[in-house]
Design an enzyme around this catalytic site. Structure first.
Site, PDB file in Angstrom:
ATOM      1  N   GLU A 251       0.861  -1.203   0.000  1.00  0.00           N
ATOM      2  CA  GLU A 251       0.000   0.000   0.000  1.00  0.00           C
ATOM      3  C   GLU A 251       0.886   1.239   0.000  1.00  0.00           C
ATOM      4  OE1 GLU A 251      -2.436  -0.604   3.467  1.00  0.00           O
ATOM      5  OE2 GLU A 251      -3.376  -2.387   2.636  1.00  0.00           O
TER       6      GLU A 251
ATOM      7  N   CYS B  51     -10.455   1.004   8.001  1.00  0.00           N
ATOM      8  CA  CYS B  51      -9.821   2.271   8.381  1.00  0.00           C
ATOM      9  C   CYS B  51     -10.412   3.480   7.662  1.00  0.00           C
ATOM     10  CB  CYS B  51      -8.323   2.212   8.136  1.00  0.00           C
ATOM     11  SG  CYS B  51      -7.854   1.908   6.446  1.00  0.00           S
TER      12      CYS B  51
HETATM   13 ZN    ZN Z   1      -7.861   3.564   4.991  1.00  0.00          ZN
END
Ligand code: ZN
Length: 642
Positions: free
Chosen positions: A309, A405
């Protein structure tokens, strides 16, 4: 620069404010309580009940599940600031009571370790996010305290932070660690500012200072705990992944996991501001430049690759395999906003605006019920389904993630947007964002009210009315966006020559302001063809359409399939029209384009002759943030130009 809090009353953003209050916060509360049918259970509240000994059961969810509760509480706090709601506040108070009951005698608070065995706490900082969760709880506590004046959660997190201070530090008997996922650093600064307790500033600085030292702390702890991993294979991600490859003051390139990176950079700016650490600030400027000039998408998204990521390398900005996590764009807003606090330069405001209007709100559907984690700039739904390299790219927004998240992060940012509009420094009120709002600020004991009205981002006309008792000398700084070349400013109908008063892209108008003065800003918006630096391989020969701060895209629902066969002739006019009933009301841009004729390529896969035959095609561009709020299908931001 001190931030001002403004109450938003705006054609564009009030809708988001209402969505957060009426849809996102209740929906997320239901999700945290596992009351949303056909979505992954969160178990986050149950984890706290189990940790408090009030319910039997196992920990469930991600190791950082607690942070979802914290981010929800933070969003609730900001929402209460805008819209007092005794029912919601009572619910939040009950959850805070529960959190208090789960807290250990010594101050420790993390349901994963409380449930699974406290003997293992602080043994896997790289993977297990205890300090990250602590950070989010601290941010929630400070927000809740600032808005409601209630100290309970603040006391809980102070006790927790005091405990953390007994575990980490330079003293011999303490661990020399730092978080695997940065977050607590910026939270501790907020706690320091709320409590004036310097321990928290020192602890934030300590975590930053330790990072990058050798030997690599995460190897030390790995050896010490018997070489086990929480996520098998995670260890292969070396120090760059968590920005521990160099001491923070020596870093120049944005590397590794992009959310970790920008959260850390934001904290670095904070610590530099509080301590006057020029070397640290220089590193922030270098990292900022590396992102903004070499590693950022036109949407303000960051993180080019799914692997880790993460950032990849300069100018590597693929549109379809991109990661571009919503949280990373949010983190870039945090970073930009803090750079603005240090030095009011238009480029920070420009990037903040770019991320907000594009890469951040693309993360949420217009009804506030579905979310993107990954925000691609080019999508073919079949490729998402069948090409493993795009497994992470979803062609439609999802309900709730097992790793959730982004949704609560977007909620807390939207609910606190009123904190990002203005800043005050050296007798000047700076306007960073053009958003309708009311605010009040004290300048040398005199209250100055500002009322901003605008139809931004659909046109660039802005008015600001000044309200005060009598008159007062001060400066009013107006950001002139980088996309605007012909800005005009008038005061009480009299145009001002701003060329001589622009400093770092802010027009600073200093005078003796009177009650009832009106400033009018005109930032003419024209659709513009944006081009990439040719080193961005994915965009050579292509243009993206931008109008004011809004980046546009083509969708299959308007333009048919195979968007890559469409071309925009160089001389095609770009026509703007506001369409009230489309996508909650947006400026649509149309153009007479062309499509490669199918008979031109026939059945061949490869051919020596170039395509020469085109048929007319009406192109319809809609704002990127609003894509796939109708039928799913292909989408692209970059279109071929000929
Ligand atoms: Zn996130």
């Amino acid at each position: 620069m001190n931030r001002l809090k403004a109450k938003i009353n705006d054609v564009f953003w009030s809708k988001y404010d209402a969505l957060v209050r009426d849809v996102v916060i209740p929906y997320q509360r239901d999700a945290l309580n596992d009351n949303v049918a056909d979505a992954d259970p969160s178990h986050a509240i149950r984890n706290f009940r189990i940790a408090a000994g009030e319910e039997e059961g196992e920990f469930y969810g991600m190791v950082f599940q607690d942070s979802d509760v914290a981010k929800w509480l933070e969003a609730v706090a900001y929402s209460l600031e805008n819209h007092p709601d005794p029912e919601l506040e009572k619910e939040a108070d009950e959850i805070i009571d529960l959190i208090g009951r789960a807290q250990q005698e010594d101050g420790y608070l993390n349901t994963y370790y409380i449930i699974n065995g406290l003997e293992n706490r602080w043994t896997n900082l790289k993977e297990c996010h205890e300090l990250y969760c602590a950070g989010h709880m601290i941010e929630a506590a400070v927000a809740y305290y600032n808005v409601t004046g209630k100290r309970k959660l603040l006391d809980i997190v102070c006790k927790f932070a005091d405990h953390i201070d007994t575990v980490f530090g330079p003293e011999e008997d303490k661990l020399k660690g730092y978080p695997g996922h940065q977050e607590i650093e910026l939270a501790l600064i907020k706690l320091f500012r709320a409590t004036k307790n310097k321990t928290y500033l020192d602890l934030a600085k300590y975590f930053l200072d330790e990072r990058g030292k050798r030997p690599y702390y995460f190897d030390i702890e790995w050896e010490k705990r018997g070489k086990t991993e929480h996520w098998p294979g995670h260890r292969r991600r070396g120090p760059e992944y968590d920005q521990s490859h160099l001491p923070v003051r020596e870093q120049s390139q944005a590397v590794g996991h992009s959310v970790r990176a920008v959260y850390m950079y934001a904290a670095m700016v904070d610590v530099a501001m509080e301590t006057g650490d020029e070397k640290l600030l220089e590193a922030c400027r270098r990292l900022w430049n590396n992102i903004v000039y070499k590693r950022m998408y036109i949407t303000g998204a960051i993180g080019s690759q799914a692997h880790g990521e993460a950032f990849s390398f300069d100018y590597d900005l693929p549109n379809d395999t991109v990661y571009a996590e919503t949280c990373a764009a949010i983190g870039l807003v945090f970073f930009a906003n803090r750079m603005l606090e240090v030095e009011p330069k238009g480029e920070y405001g420009d990037v903040m605006e770019r991320a907000l209007y594009n890469g951040v709100i693309s993360g949420m559907s217009l009804d506030g019920k579905r979310f993107f984690y990954v925000n691609p700039l080019e999508v073919n739904p079949e490729a998402c389904a069948k090409n493993g390299n795009m497994e992470h790219v979803k062609p439609v927004r999802q309900k709730w993630f097992a790793c959730a998240c982004c949704p609560p992060n977007i909620a807390r940012l939207l609910a606190s947007l009123g904190h990002y509009i203005y800043g005050v420094k050296d007798n000047t009120i700076y306007t960073h964002l053009y958003i309708g709002n009311n605010t009040e600020v004290e300048m040398d004991g005199i209250k100055v009210g500002l009322t901003q009205k605008t139809n931004y981002p659909w046109n660039g006309k802005v008015s600001i009315d000044i309200n005060l008792d009598g008159s007062k000398d001060f400066g009013l700084g107006l950001r002139i966006p980088g996309w605007c070349s012909d800005a005009k400013v008038s005061v009480n109908g009299q145009q001002i020559d701003i060329a001589g008063v622009i400093v770092d892209s802010y027009a600073i108008i200093t005078r003796s302001w009177q009650d009832g003065d009106r400033i009018e800003v005109d930032l003419p918006m024209e659709p513009v063809r944006m081009r990439s630096n040719p080193l961005v391989r994915a965009n050579v020969g292509r243009v993206a359409i931008q109008n004011g701060p809004i980046v546009y895209c083509l969708e299959e629902v308007d333009n048919g399939p195979n968007l890559q066969t469409l071309v925009l002739p160089k001389d095609a006019a770009l026509v703007v029209s506001f369409q009230e009933d489309l996508l909650d009301g947006v400026n649509v841009i149309t153009a007479k384009g062309e499509r490669v004729k199918e008979e031109d390529w026939g059945k061949e896969l490869y051919m020596a002759n170039p395509c020469t035959q085109y048929e007319p095609a009406d192109l319809t561009f809609v704002p990127y943030y609003a894509w796939v709020n109708r039928e799913p299908g292909e989408m692209t931001v970059w279109v071929w130009e000929k």
